[in-house]
Design an enzyme around this catalytic site. Structure first.
Site, PDB file in Angstrom:
ATOM      1  N   MET A   1      -6.735  13.191   9.173  1.00  0.00           N
ATOM      2  CA  MET A   1      -6.981  11.873   8.599  1.00  0.00           C
ATOM      3  C   MET A   1      -7.403  11.957   7.121  1.00  0.00           C
ATOM      4  SD  MET A   1      -9.555   8.880   9.921  1.00  0.00           S
ATOM      5  CE  MET A   1      -8.818   8.610  11.506  1.00  0.00           C
TER       6      MET A   1
ATOM      7  N   ARG B   1      18.994 -11.675   5.275  1.00  0.00           N
ATOM      8  CA  ARG B   1      17.541 -11.838   5.264  1.00  0.00           C
ATOM      9  C   ARG B   1      17.299 -13.270   4.794  1.00  0.00           C
ATOM     10  NH1 ARG B   1      13.906  -7.361   2.146  1.00  0.00           N
ATOM     11  NH2 ARG B   1      14.835  -8.420   0.354  1.00  0.00           N
TER      12      ARG B   1
ATOM     13  N   TYR C   1      -5.195  20.472  14.173  1.00  0.00           N
ATOM     14  CA  TYR C   1      -4.982  19.888  15.503  1.00  0.00           C
ATOM     15  C   TYR C   1      -3.705  20.419  16.144  1.00  0.00           C
ATOM     16  CZ  TYR C   1      -8.520  16.442  14.205  1.00  0.00           C
ATOM     17  OH  TYR C   1      -9.681  15.832  13.824  1.00  0.00           O
TER      18      TYR C   1
ATOM     19  N   LYS D   1       5.908  -6.091  -6.810  1.00  0.00           N
ATOM     20  CA  LYS D   1       5.378  -6.397  -5.473  1.00  0.00           C
ATOM     21  C   LYS D   1       4.646  -5.190  -4.891  1.00  0.00           C
ATOM     22  CE  LYS D   1       9.856  -5.226  -3.483  1.00  0.00           C
ATOM     23  NZ  LYS D   1      11.149  -5.757  -3.046  1.00  0.00           N
TER      24      LYS D   1
HETATM   25  C1  LIG Z   1      12.079  -5.252  -3.979  1.00  0.00           C
HETATM   26  C2  LIG Z   1      13.150  -6.081  -4.508  1.00  0.00           C
HETATM   27  C3  LIG Z   1      13.837  -5.705  -5.673  1.00  0.00           C
HETATM   28  C4  LIG Z   1      13.623  -4.376  -6.369  1.00  0.00           C
HETATM   29  O1  LIG Z   1      14.291  -3.360  -5.667  1.00  0.00           O
HETATM   30  P1  LIG Z   1      14.342  -1.850  -6.229  1.00  0.00           P
HETATM   31  O2  LIG Z   1      15.341  -1.197  -5.354  1.00  0.00           O
HETATM   32  O3  LIG Z   1      12.979  -1.267  -6.040  1.00  0.00           O
HETATM   33  O4  LIG Z   1      14.740  -1.924  -7.635  1.00  0.00           O
HETATM   34  C5  LIG Z   1      14.768  -6.589  -6.175  1.00  0.00           C
HETATM   35  N1  LIG Z   1      15.016  -7.762  -5.561  1.00  0.00           N
HETATM   36  C6  LIG Z   1      14.390  -8.146  -4.435  1.00  0.00           C
HETATM   37  C7  LIG Z   1      14.728  -9.449  -3.814  1.00  0.00           C
HETATM   38  C8  LIG Z   1      13.451  -7.320  -3.864  1.00  0.00           C
HETATM   39  O5  LIG Z   1      12.839  -7.687  -2.735  1.00  0.00           O
END
Ligand SMILES: *Cc1c(COP(=O)(O)O)cnc(C)c1O
Length: 399
Positions: A339, A158, A291, A59
């Site tokens: 930046m 969640r 800055y 992701k």
């Molecule tokens: C992001 C995520 C993972 C992976 O988590 P890591 O700590 O990066 O290994 C696994 N399961 C779900 C549902 C996630 O959202």
């Protein structure tokens, strides 16, 4: 002085139509080692409980590493499936020709999106009976079972069914003719905490809740269902956490989120963040830098300007707190990070020149800086540091 305008115009041809430099390594960039991803996956996979599958979590553009590249090398390393956060991320991987199962970890809640999910052969995460019935209708309409994973909430609060509700609805779900439940999963909230192996830790409570819900639905009657709960921290923690599959993100990229680990695996960070020195100047004692003059020199020194800043994803919170590696030495970053540029104090080193490369994250010989170091200094976490890098930084594959 005469300036040859014709020549200047020609040399600016290094910009393509989109204004992107053809040599992506001129200003600041990220190098990704495909072989490190591959090795990390195969090392973690070797440490898994027998028969346990490996879902590579890619992701957020593969935690900022480039999802396509990461997926390719994770699969070479033995990953069985992929996990993404969004429908679009899944579609992008399908468009690049990836055929393995892909689970969308985020919630897809409207019918049109579920249809798109189905048509791209992506598996949604389902947390309500309503969404499950929508999936069943879609499968029915297209005469093909809708493959999906059910999620139960064991303490993250969640996504996921509430546990008793899940047990109550399970028979109805499993009897949906056009739904194929490929997995049942949950997610740990604190598996990276030092007490995660202690019998009464939140992690162990979550694990027991997961086991109990699986028992209550007689999951053993459904051998095609993969049960999974482990993220990277839990995967490294103990085989007890592995169930039928693990979902590994951070560790596949080369980092250990926990110091508690039964598996003794060596991981290689796959990412190097690099930039170049664009300018060098001398300053006197008592001169303010950047800055707000948040750094004031205590002696005469030399500064190098580095072509990277917070618009590239380097948090301003790191101002005056980090060191960069140049010519195999650490140099402190000084003054507020701006930046697009930041300054380092190169003392009176004569051998540093304009155009020299600078390493911000990763290792060079014995010297190294990790996203964990940055996270600690900016009240963040390694995950956020990694996926904070912007698209202005080209991702370049090395090895
Ligand atoms: C992001 C995520 C993972 C992976 O988590 P890591 O700590 O990066 O290994 C696994 N399961 C779900 C549902 C996630 O959202």
């Amino acid at each position: 002085m005469q300036i040859d305008l014709q020549n200047i115009k020609e040399s600016s041809n290094q910009f393509s139509d989109y204004g992107i430099m053809l040599d992506p390594t001129q200003r600041a960039w990220i190098e990704i080692s495909g072989s490190s991803i591959k090795n990390n996956v195969s090392r973690i996979k070797e440490s898994l409980k027998e028969g346990c599958k490996f879902m590579a979590v890619v992701k957020a553009d593969g935690y900022g590493h480039d999802a396509k590249l990461v997926s390719k090398y994770a699969l070479k390393g033995g990953a069985d499936e992929l996990g993404v956060a969004t429908l679009q991320e899944g579609i992008n991987l399908r468009k690049s020709g990836i055929k393995v199962p892909i689970l969308v970890l985020g919630n897809i809640y409207n019918n049109d999106d579920l249809i798109v999910c189905f048509k791209h052969d992506l598996m949604p995460t389902i947390s309500t009976i309503r969404d499950c019935l929508l999936c069943n209708n879609i499968g029915k309409k297209f005469h093909k079972k809708f493959r999906l994973h059910l999620k139960v909430d064991t303490g993250m609060s969640r996504l996921g069914f509430e546990l008793n509700d899940f047990v109550d609805k399970f028979d109805q779900i499993i009897s949906c003719e056009y739904v194929l439940v490929e997995g049942i999963y949950s997610h740990f909230a604190s598996a990276d905490e030092a007490n995660a192996l202690d019998i009464n830790s939140f992690t162990q409570v979550q694990k027991r809740k997961f086991q109990s819900v699986l028992k209550r639905i007689n999951v053993d009657k459904y051998p095609f269902i993969r049960n999974h709960i482990a993220n990277s921290a839990a995967t490294l923690l103990s085989k007890e956490m592995h169930f039928d599959m693990v979902r590994v993100g951070l560790s596949m990229y080369g980092y250990k989120p926990t110091s508690r680990s039964e598996a003794n695996i060596v991981l290689q960070p796959a990412l190097l963040l690099k930039s170049k020195i664009s300018f060098i100047r001398s300053i006197d004692k008592n001169v303010g830098v950047s800055y707000g003059s948040k750094f004031i020199s205590d002696k005469k020194t030399k500064l190098a300007v580095v072509s990277i800043g917070y618009a590239d994803g380097i948090s301003r919170q790191l101002s005056n707190k980090i060191s960069l590696i140049c010519n195999k030495k650490f140099y402190p970053q000084v003054g507020s990070i701006t930046m697009d540029q930041l300054m380092i104090d190169i003392k009176n080193d004569q051998d540093i020149k304009v155009g020299d490369p600078v390493l911000l994250l990763g290792s060079d010989g014995d010297l190294s800086v990790s996203p964990m170091d940055w996270a600690e200094k900016s009240s963040s976490i390694a995950w956020e540091v990694l996926c904070g890098f912007k698209n202005r930084l080209p991702r370049v594959q090395v090895q």
